[in-house]
Design a protein around this motif. Sequence first.
Motif, mmCIF file in Angstrom:
data_model
loop_
_atom_site.group_PDB
_atom_site.id
_atom_site.type_symbol
_atom_site.label_atom_id
_atom_site.label_comp_id
_atom_site.label_asym_id
_atom_site.label_seq_id
_atom_site.Cartn_x
_atom_site.Cartn_y
_atom_site.Cartn_z
ATOM 1 N N LEU A 114 -14.036 34.464 2.416
ATOM 2 C CA LEU A 114 -13.822 33.170 3.106
ATOM 3 C C LEU A 114 -12.770 33.704 4.408
ATOM 4 O O LEU A 114 -12.839 32.872 5.202
ATOM 5 C CB LEU A 114 -13.178 32.340 2.090
ATOM 6 N N ILE A 115 -12.235 34.723 4.363
ATOM 7 C CA ILE A 115 -11.370 35.329 5.509
ATOM 8 C C ILE A 115 -12.240 35.493 6.610
ATOM 9 O O ILE A 115 -11.968 35.305 7.638
ATOM 10 C CB ILE A 115 -10.858 36.658 5.202
ATOM 11 N N LYS A 116 -13.619 36.006 6.217
ATOM 12 C CA LYS A 116 -14.523 36.353 7.418
ATOM 13 C C LYS A 116 -15.217 35.095 7.941
ATOM 14 O O LYS A 116 -15.294 34.774 9.037
ATOM 15 C CB LYS A 116 -15.499 37.161 6.937
ATOM 16 N N LYS A 117 -15.584 33.925 7.155
ATOM 17 C CA LYS A 117 -16.290 32.923 7.149
ATOM 18 C C LYS A 117 -15.641 31.834 7.575
ATOM 19 O O LYS A 117 -16.148 30.867 8.583
ATOM 20 C CB LYS A 117 -17.513 32.709 6.131
ATOM 21 N N LEU A 118 -14.413 31.549 6.755
ATOM 22 C CA LEU A 118 -13.858 30.162 7.230
ATOM 23 C C LEU A 118 -13.544 29.792 8.568
ATOM 24 O O LEU A 118 -13.727 28.685 9.244
ATOM 25 C CB LEU A 118 -12.578 29.911 6.352
ATOM 26 N N PRO A 119 -13.011 30.834 9.368
ATOM 27 C CA PRO A 119 -12.697 30.474 10.683
ATOM 28 C C PRO A 119 -13.775 29.829 11.588
ATOM 29 O O PRO A 119 -13.508 29.453 12.659
ATOM 30 C CB PRO A 119 -12.035 31.835 11.310
ATOM 31 N N GLU A 120 -15.243 30.185 11.465
ATOM 32 C CA GLU A 120 -16.273 29.862 12.153
ATOM 33 C C GLU A 120 -16.313 28.639 11.972
ATOM 34 O O GLU A 120 -17.174 28.034 12.684
ATOM 35 C CB GLU A 120 -17.369 30.797 11.465
ATOM 36 N N PHE A 121 -15.691 27.820 10.860
ATOM 37 C CA PHE A 121 -16.131 26.475 10.589
ATOM 38 C C PHE A 121 -14.699 25.552 10.584
ATOM 39 O O PHE A 121 -14.436 24.611 10.282
ATOM 40 C CB PHE A 121 -16.514 26.338 9.154
ATOM 41 N N GLY A 122 -13.629 26.382 11.715
ATOM 42 C CA GLY A 122 -12.407 25.742 11.873
ATOM 43 C C GLY A 122 -11.253 25.858 10.373
ATOM 44 O O GLY A 122 -10.431 24.991 10.388
ATOM 45 N N GLY A 123 -11.776 26.649 9.497
ATOM 46 C CA GLY A 123 -10.923 26.871 8.497
ATOM 47 C C GLY A 123 -10.000 27.901 8.422
ATOM 48 O O GLY A 123 -10.285 28.859 9.663
ATOM 49 N N THR A 124 -9.209 28.332 7.542
ATOM 50 C CA THR A 124 -8.335 29.403 7.510
ATOM 51 C C THR A 124 -8.318 30.067 5.984
ATOM 52 O O THR A 124 -8.186 29.045 5.087
ATOM 53 C CB THR A 124 -6.974 29.240 8.296
ATOM 54 N N VAL A 125 -7.739 31.286 5.823
ATOM 55 C CA VAL A 125 -7.276 31.707 4.686
ATOM 56 C C VAL A 125 -5.803 32.174 4.786
ATOM 57 O O VAL A 125 -5.586 32.855 5.799
ATOM 58 C CB VAL A 125 -8.189 32.737 4.131
ATOM 59 N N ILE A 126 -4.928 31.863 3.800
ATOM 60 C CA ILE A 126 -3.399 32.441 3.856
ATOM 61 C C ILE A 126 -3.218 33.253 2.780
ATOM 62 O O ILE A 126 -3.550 32.718 1.416
ATOM 63 C CB ILE A 126 -2.444 31.437 4.111
ATOM 64 N N GLN A 127 -3.043 34.824 2.805
ATOM 65 C CA GLN A 127 -2.516 35.461 1.707
ATOM 66 C C GLN A 127 -1.159 35.175 1.187
ATOM 67 O O GLN A 127 -0.215 35.436 2.116
ATOM 68 C CB GLN A 127 -2.678 36.830 1.788
#
Length: 580
Positions: free
Chosen positions: A234-247
């Motif tokens: 999801l770190i790789k894919k979510l930004p492509e859909f306007g999302g993000t991941v926080i560690q």
Amino acid sequence: MKTQLSWKVGGQQGEGIESTGEIFSMAMNRLGYYLYGYRHFSSRIKGGHTNNKIRVSTEKIRSITDDLDILVAFDQETIDVNASELHNEGFILADSKFTPTKPDEVKATLFAIPFSEIAKELGNPVMKNMVALGATASLLQLDAEAFRDVVQGIFGRKGESVVKQNMQAIKEGTDFLHSQIPVSYKSMKLASADGYARMFMIGNDAIALGFLAGGCRFMAAYPITPASEIMEYLIKKLPEFGGTVIQTEDEIAAATMAIGANYGGVRTITASAGPGLSLMMESIGLAGMTETPLVIVDTQRGGPSTGLPTKQEQSDLLAMIYGTHGEIPKVVIAPSTVEEAFHDAVEALNVADEYQCPVILLSDLQLSLGKQSVEPLDYRNVSIRRGKLNTNKEAENGSEYNGKRYQVTSDGVSERVLPGTKNGVFHVTGVEHNEHGKPSESASNRVAQMDKRLRKLSHLIDTYPTPIYMNRTCDEADVLLIGFNSTRGALEEVQVQLQQDGYCVNHAHIRLIHPFPTSHLVPLLQAANKVIVVENNATGQLASIIKMNAGFHEKIESITKYDGTPFLPRALYHACKELL
């Protein structure tokens, strides 16, 4: 001609064992074969024995095998640890660098091949893995060109010269072994596949893809084996859909951050393993009390404490149902295949929104990290359901919101208003509260709110798509086999073997663990003379849950395995036969 074979590569961790298995698997997948892979690895970055076992078949498979056709060994320990799996007509392809030997009782043929020496002569000692793949190709009567597309895809960005060098290493391995094998030797040639290239993926990737398709746009998580791949995907894919991941700094922060984001209206998930879930328990209770959607993935591994971080186990079952203090509505979903992992991830998001409660997507290491062939996923069944999410259009037009976020309703679910909605302000707290969310210790209010929350899930079992996977072959069964998560493949093969022995066998795999689908399972229990529950834990947790909810104590037998390794079909077959 063989319809399936089992291949394993082993050596020291950090030596490229995983990439060797990956290239072999991808090549076989693109030739149209079905595959199932399982990695044994140590809980450290480098060093320690590791191996990757790949089963290749012309038919669909969902488990690894007991035996082994080909063992590729980069050190003596690989032979010592794994040679017992080889059948008499199997092969050991070992690096001559360490003067390989095999136990006297092992009848498989050993070929000492200068993997390291050939790679060194080609200018890169690391390419010994490619030489080994070439030797494998020779045994399978595969042309080295079968690997070209995979090699091009992996090394193409480094330049054509690197691709050419790796292909030469494969060819050298093929030519060397071909010159060593007498004409009288039988090859391991597989029957032709159908030429259809399927997806080849691990369960964690399918879970992550399901969350993406289901509208998840934020993930808060702390890395932990065997769940980290969900976050990495999801770190790789979510930004492509306007999302993000926080560690986050730990699992407590991950769970509370996920609650906050869901409270704000963003579909949010977190993922962890047993130790992380232990830290999240108070937060899960907070989500239950505040009636905030929360989706958590638990990829089970060996416990307790740090336990066996990289080994298979299914011992979190009772903790996921009963781990929180107090009583809250909670849903526990357990997919058993990669395809189910995708669809159940979508459904987990929908159920969390519709019932405004914590949902745990329960996996295990074998399902999460085992790589297998997957048919194209059906996106037509993907729907996003937000439940009673009140955008409060009336309030925006001037009407007054009544402020009863926790209004007592017949189905237990109240309308949810997002922060920022005009006239939609309400009070929220983790202590017991009244309909407006304000703290209340009134006895009558406590009963009303508790009853409201607990009746939420009264209709879930009847509306959930597939609470139990069933393969019912007879009305009256000699035996009913039951499991959950990754044991499905082994149980499917055992069912076939027992039926060939003349037994009438049904198979049920529990997919909705909590609330337990008693009404769906009871007819199968009634129709069986004996029930065998198979699970990777020491105390028979699933068997206990079945007895608690459905009874039939006198029929139920348990087969448990808790040594850190998955069930193998033949060994499980013999264990079942002993009980019949």
